[in-house]
Design a protein around this motif. Structure first.
Motif, PDB file in Angstrom:
ATOM      1  N   TYR A  82      -3.305   1.071   4.273  1.00  0.00           N
ATOM      2  CA  TYR A  82      -4.429   0.552   5.051  1.00  0.00           C
ATOM      3  C   TYR A  82      -4.627  -0.926   4.730  1.00  0.00           C
ATOM      4  CZ  TYR A  82      -5.665   5.482   5.705  1.00  0.00           C
ATOM      5  OH  TYR A  82      -5.649   6.820   6.021  1.00  0.00           O
ATOM      6  N   ARG A  83      -4.762  -1.721   5.760  1.00  0.00           N
ATOM      7  CA  ARG A  83      -4.958  -3.166   5.577  1.00  0.00           C
ATOM      8  C   ARG A  83      -6.416  -3.595   5.685  1.00  0.00           C
ATOM      9  NH1 ARG A  83      -0.070  -2.180   7.687  1.00  0.00           N
ATOM     10  NH2 ARG A  83       1.704  -3.363   6.867  1.00  0.00           N
ATOM     11  N   ARG A  93      -3.385   2.596  10.449  1.00  0.00           N
ATOM     12  CA  ARG A  93      -2.651   2.482   9.194  1.00  0.00           C
ATOM     13  C   ARG A  93      -1.148   2.465   9.454  1.00  0.00           C
ATOM     14  NH1 ARG A  93      -4.437   7.439  10.511  1.00  0.00           N
ATOM     15  NH2 ARG A  93      -3.077   9.267  10.242  1.00  0.00           N
ATOM     16  N   SER A  94      -0.408   2.084   8.452  1.00  0.00           N
ATOM     17  CA  SER A  94       1.042   2.269   8.452  1.00  0.00           C
ATOM     18  C   SER A  94       1.336   3.614   7.805  1.00  0.00           C
ATOM     19  CB  SER A  94       1.741   1.161   7.658  1.00  0.00           C
ATOM     20  OG  SER A  94       1.577  -0.090   8.283  1.00  0.00           O
ATOM     21  N   VAL A  95       2.252   4.360   8.390  1.00  0.00           N
ATOM     22  CA  VAL A  95       2.696   5.632   7.821  1.00  0.00           C
ATOM     23  C   VAL A  95       4.210   5.548   7.657  1.00  0.00           C
ATOM     24  CG1 VAL A  95       2.876   8.123   8.144  1.00  0.00           C
ATOM     25  CG2 VAL A  95       0.811   6.913   8.885  1.00  0.00           C
ATOM     26  N   VAL A  96       4.678   5.725   6.433  1.00  0.00           N
ATOM     27  CA  VAL A  96       6.094   5.543   6.132  1.00  0.00           C
ATOM     28  C   VAL A  96       6.615   6.766   5.372  1.00  0.00           C
ATOM     29  CG1 VAL A  96       7.821   4.090   5.009  1.00  0.00           C
ATOM     30  CG2 VAL A  96       5.760   3.044   5.986  1.00  0.00           C
ATOM     31  N   VAL A  97       7.746   7.284   5.829  1.00  0.00           N
ATOM     32  CA  VAL A  97       8.480   8.325   5.113  1.00  0.00           C
ATOM     33  C   VAL A  97       9.774   7.692   4.628  1.00  0.00           C
ATOM     34  CG1 VAL A  97       9.649  10.564   5.272  1.00  0.00           C
ATOM     35  CG2 VAL A  97       7.499  10.172   6.517  1.00  0.00           C
ATOM     36  N   GLY A 244      10.772  -4.038  -4.657  1.00  0.00           N
ATOM     37  CA  GLY A 244       9.840  -4.915  -3.965  1.00  0.00           C
ATOM     38  C   GLY A 244       8.412  -4.497  -4.231  1.00  0.00           C
ATOM     39  N   LEU A 245       7.502  -5.478  -4.205  1.00  0.00           N
ATOM     40  CA  LEU A 245       6.081  -5.215  -4.399  1.00  0.00           C
ATOM     41  C   LEU A 245       5.388  -4.978  -3.067  1.00  0.00           C
ATOM     42  CD1 LEU A 245       5.012  -7.945  -6.998  1.00  0.00           C
ATOM     43  CD2 LEU A 245       5.254  -5.489  -7.424  1.00  0.00           C
ATOM     44  N   LEU A 246       4.401  -4.101  -3.080  1.00  0.00           N
ATOM     45  CA  LEU A 246       3.506  -3.939  -1.942  1.00  0.00           C
ATOM     46  C   LEU A 246       2.117  -4.431  -2.343  1.00  0.00           C
ATOM     47  CD1 LEU A 246       4.617  -0.508  -0.452  1.00  0.00           C
ATOM     48  CD2 LEU A 246       4.663  -2.727   0.694  1.00  0.00           C
ATOM     49  N   MET A 281      -5.223  -0.591   0.701  1.00  0.00           N
ATOM     50  CA  MET A 281      -5.181   0.733   0.097  1.00  0.00           C
ATOM     51  C   MET A 281      -3.825   1.372   0.395  1.00  0.00           C
ATOM     52  SD  MET A 281      -6.332   3.340  -1.550  1.00  0.00           S
ATOM     53  CE  MET A 281      -8.078   3.032  -1.812  1.00  0.00           C
ATOM     54  N   HIS A 282      -3.186   1.868  -0.665  1.00  0.00           N
ATOM     55  CA  HIS A 282      -1.862   2.462  -0.541  1.00  0.00           C
ATOM     56  C   HIS A 282      -1.894   3.864  -1.128  1.00  0.00           C
ATOM     57  CE1 HIS A 282       2.711   2.176  -1.578  1.00  0.00           C
ATOM     58  NE2 HIS A 282       2.492   2.867  -0.485  1.00  0.00           N
TER      59      HIS A 282
END
Length: 315
Positions: A82-83, A93-97, A244-246, A281-282
């Protein structure tokens, strides 16, 4: 400080907990709607910790969980990112698998931008990355289209292959270096709390961790960026061995992380990032050890749902 294997499990009724996530779309959607909220029990006491050969220190357990994560050859994750605070939880939101094998470099990556507005939820766009090719899906277009055949995953996308802070595929020595540097930086990582919770009748350890920027000499304070610096001390190439950082390098973070007491691996985490006035929020669910495998691309992308409920106001 090293934990003796099985010690924490002894403290939690000797339970052997799986902690595996479900990655099938249909099952995940069903479970996501009905997953129970974890309930807490009192935090372990110093005596409990001594009996279990475990220090009553959430910071040390957090670092040990990072070390165990770093030793895993394969990782399967489901992310929600969530940004904006107004969308959390359940909004746009972004949803990633993601599924990644650090040994063979086999990768599967599904990245979708989910939009929620006017009581409706839809996928604005989605990408499907498998075996070096990447297909795109746009809501306003019909079906999928090939947009790239060599840049999959892209460098920015590599951060999704792990949880944006941790890493996998390390040797024992490299894992000790990575975690040792994080332990060494006084004031970076502190504990806010530790408790035992049960979810579906299984015990987990819930950690509350705070990451705060520290200043070296006259330089600018560095927070999340020190995880990247710790990785550099392994002397691995962050492109060849994806890392990589998020989070922004100077950001502070509040982390809630649930640990499997048998393996000391994470099963679920929430990371709230603050820095330069930003809020992120991740949410992540973890599964380790299963081959990447192949999945048939759906005619239309679905929206993965996490089984764990969001912390909400707790964070």
């Amino acid at each position: 400080m090293r934990f003796f294997r099985g010690g924490l499990a002894m403290a939690l009724l000797g339970a052997a907990v799986c902690g595996c996530a479900v990655t099938d779309w249909a099952v995940r959607q069903r479970l996501g709607e009905a997953a129970p909220v974890a309930t807490a029990t009192p935090a372990p006491t110093a005596k409990d910790a001594k009996d279990a050969e475990l220090p009553a220190d959430a910071r040390e357990l957090y670092l040990e969980s990072l070390r165990q994560q770093a030793l895993q050859p394969t990782v399967h994750l489901v992310h929600e990112y969530y940004r904006q605070k107004k969308f959390y939880p359940g909004g746009s939101r972004s949803v990633v698998v993601s599924r990644f094998d650090y040994g063979t470099k086999a990768v599967h990556l599904e990245n979708s931008q989910v939009t929620v507005a006017g009581g409706k939820t839809w996928t604005a766009w989605s990408t499907w990355c498998l075996d070096g090719s990447e297909d795109w899906f746009w809501t306003r277009e019909v079906g999928w289209s090939l947009r790239s055949s060599s840049g999959c995953p892209s460098l920015p996308s590599q951060a999704w292959l792990n949880d944006g802070l941790g890493v996998g595929g390390l040797t024992e020595e490299q894992a000790d270096v990575f975690v040792g540097k994080l332990r060494e930086w006084t004031g970076l990582i502190t504990a806010r709390g530790m408790s035992v919770v049960k979810r579906d009748g299984k015990p987990y350890v819930r950690l509350e961790i705070r990451v705060r920027p520290v200043r070296f000499g006259g330089g600018r304070p560095v927070g999340a960026g020190l995880y990247h610096d710790a990785f550099k001390h392994t002397e691995l190439d962050g492109i060849a061995h994806p890392y990589g950082l998020l989070a922004g390098g100077g950001s502070a973070m509040d982390i809630v992380r649930y640990i499997d007491p048998e393996t000391r691996l994470p099963v679920y985490s929430e990371t709230r990032e603050t820095g330069s006035g930003a809020w992120r929020m991740h949410r992540v669910e973890y599964e380790f050890g299963r081959p990447v495998g192949e999945s048939a691309r759906p005619a239309k992308p679905g929206i993965a749902r996490l089984r764990w409920q969001p912390e909400g106001a707790v964070m």
